[in-house]
Design an enzyme around this catalytic site. Sequence first.
Site, short mmCIF file in Angstrom:
data_model
loop_
_atom_site.label_atom_id
_atom_site.label_comp_id
_atom_site.label_asym_id
_atom_site.label_seq_id
_atom_site.Cartn_x
_atom_site.Cartn_y
_atom_site.Cartn_z
N ASN A 38 0.85 -1.22 -0.22
CA ASN A 38 0.10 -0.07 0.01
C ASN A 38 0.97 1.49 -0.02
O ASN A 38 2.07 0.99 -0.24
CB ASN A 38 -1.11 0.02 1.12
CG ASN A 38 -0.16 -0.19 2.47
OD1 ASN A 38 0.60 0.80 2.78
ND2 ASN A 38 -0.41 -1.23 3.25
N LYS A 74 8.75 -17.78 -9.75
CA LYS A 74 8.19 -16.50 -10.30
C LYS A 74 7.06 -17.25 -11.17
O LYS A 74 7.27 -18.04 -12.06
CB LYS A 74 9.21 -15.86 -11.37
CG LYS A 74 8.54 -14.60 -11.69
CD LYS A 74 9.49 -13.91 -12.68
CE LYS A 74 9.01 -12.88 -13.38
NZ LYS A 74 9.87 -11.98 -14.32
N ASP A 117 -4.93 -9.43 12.91
CA ASP A 117 -5.05 -7.84 13.37
C ASP A 117 -4.25 -7.69 14.68
O ASP A 117 -4.42 -8.20 15.81
CB ASP A 117 -6.72 -7.37 13.52
CG ASP A 117 -6.66 -5.91 13.65
OD1 ASP A 117 -5.84 -5.42 14.78
OD2 ASP A 117 -7.45 -5.35 13.10
N ILE A 118 -3.19 -7.23 14.16
CA ILE A 118 -2.04 -7.10 15.19
C ILE A 118 -2.48 -6.34 16.55
O ILE A 118 -2.47 -6.36 17.66
CB ILE A 118 -0.74 -6.30 14.78
CG1 ILE A 118 -0.42 -7.34 13.44
CG2 ILE A 118 0.34 -6.15 15.71
CD1 ILE A 118 0.81 -6.38 12.79
N LYS A 158 -14.05 2.27 16.02
CA LYS A 158 -12.56 1.43 16.18
C LYS A 158 -12.23 1.31 17.32
O LYS A 158 -11.73 0.49 18.07
CB LYS A 158 -11.63 2.10 15.14
CG LYS A 158 -10.60 1.16 14.88
CD LYS A 158 -9.85 1.54 13.64
CE LYS A 158 -10.63 1.33 12.43
NZ LYS A 158 -9.85 1.61 11.12
O1 C5P Z 1 -9.36 -1.79 10.90
P1 C5P Z 1 -8.31 -0.90 10.40
O2 C5P Z 1 -7.16 -1.60 9.33
O3 C5P Z 1 -8.82 0.20 9.86
O4 C5P Z 1 -7.51 -0.28 11.67
C1 C5P Z 1 -6.22 0.28 11.37
C2 C5P Z 1 -5.08 0.09 12.84
O5 C5P Z 1 -5.26 -1.20 12.91
C3 C5P Z 1 -3.82 0.75 12.61
O6 C5P Z 1 -3.37 1.12 13.79
C4 C5P Z 1 -3.15 -0.54 12.02
O7 C5P Z 1 -1.85 -0.45 12.48
C5 C5P Z 1 -3.83 -1.62 12.82
N1 C5P Z 1 -3.77 -3.05 12.07
C6 C5P Z 1 -3.32 -3.98 12.77
N2 C5P Z 1 -3.33 -5.26 12.03
C7 C5P Z 1 -3.85 -5.28 10.97
C8 C5P Z 1 -4.73 -4.16 10.22
C9 C5P Z 1 -4.57 -3.10 11.03
O8 C5P Z 1 -2.73 -3.77 13.61
N3 C5P Z 1 -3.70 -6.78 10.34
#
Ligand code: C5P
Length: 406
Positions: free
Chosen positions: A210, A289, A306-307, A337
């Site tokens: 991204n 590849k 989601d970290i 959120k």
């Molecule tokens: O849910 P969304 O992606 O909009 O949330 C953004 C927040 O979540 C940011 O702080 C990003 O670092 C964290 N995030 C994460 N792991 C993911 C996706 C988003 O920690 N897989």
Amino acid sequence: MTNLTGKQIVLGVTGGIAAYKAAELTRLLRNAGASVRVAMTRAATAFVSPLTFQALSGNPVHTELLDTEEESAMGHISLARWADLVLIAPATADFIARLRIGLGDDLLSTVCLATRASIAVAPAMNQAMWDNPATQENVRCLSDRGVRILGPAEGDQACGEVGLGRLLEPQRICDELESFFGDGALAGLSVLISAGPTREPIDPVRYISNRSSGKMGYALAEAAARAGAKVSLVTGPTALKAPRVNEVSWVESAAEMYRCIMSKVPSADIYIGAAAVADYSPETAADRKIKKDQLEMVLTLRKTQDILSAVSALPKRPFTVGFAAETDDLENYARQKLVAKSLDMVAANWVGRDEGGFENDDNALFVCWNGGDTYLPLASKKTIAEQLIHLIAERYHAQNSAKDSR
Ligand code: C5P
């Protein structure tokens, strides 16, 4: 305003070829708002004229210990008392040795002996002199006594050699002093920050990523360090120079970032998830590849872990701050959120508008927490980072004093 605004700095210049760089340093310190009085050793005056420093500092330059005129105006004791910091830049091996044994045979060494202010030393010398066990022992001893050692840097030397021993660049010295004079809002705390994009491999040469530049996360890391925190940064691939923080870990994919963050989070007091972690990753990455012999190609993507949610779900969790980037209805999404991911704070920015965002140098944030919110208007990411770090420190301390009084 900088952390150096109004600070009184005695800049000690000793006799090495890098003495000319102290002229630029004087200018930078003054630009940052500090008052500078320069004290030179006799050898230093052979490299740069005191007049240069007088013009740049706007103050008379001090060179002689027993100059009666100078003694009556501002002698070594007055200079030593005046200083908020004594900075020796460049510091020769000889001066470092004299400082270590406490000699007081010239003006500068006497100021160092007499001052109650902190002393910082930026060594500059030939790499073999720096490597010499005597110098190394002297530096270690000074550091044990609380003298701050700034550098040296590595690179080409005036003597034609290459190695450790160059004076740190003046801007870098200035930055180090800024953090030295930081207000300590996060002093004693460990802050873990994620930054940048992640790369999700499709095959050995292709990936999905991204537009995150990492600028905001890096600015936050530096601002947290300036506020006195011990900072560990976990970053995806960026084009930026590593910030000056305690630890920087480079990762690529969301899965690597997850593992790295989870291994470090137990020692963190605060976690700031500023990374734009990929939400989806190819289910499998080809180990060769992929050939372009098909007209169509289907990639199956799988949601990444989601970290941020994983951190906030920990039984002993740090103060957890998440970021949100939205194209519309920013405030509502940010508040949702906060609840959905059980966060302590959400910092939200618009994307696709003029107000900062991904690759921009500027940013504007809507910040919310349980029981409050605020808006940080468009400013450089450095300024926004300072403001956000202060807000985080305020909320962190408020939350902890509430816990303590329970
Ligand atoms: O849910 P969304 O992606 O909009 O949330 C953004 C927040 O979540 C940011 O702080 C990003 O670092 C964290 N995030 C994460 N792991 C993911 C996706 C988003 O920690 N897989």
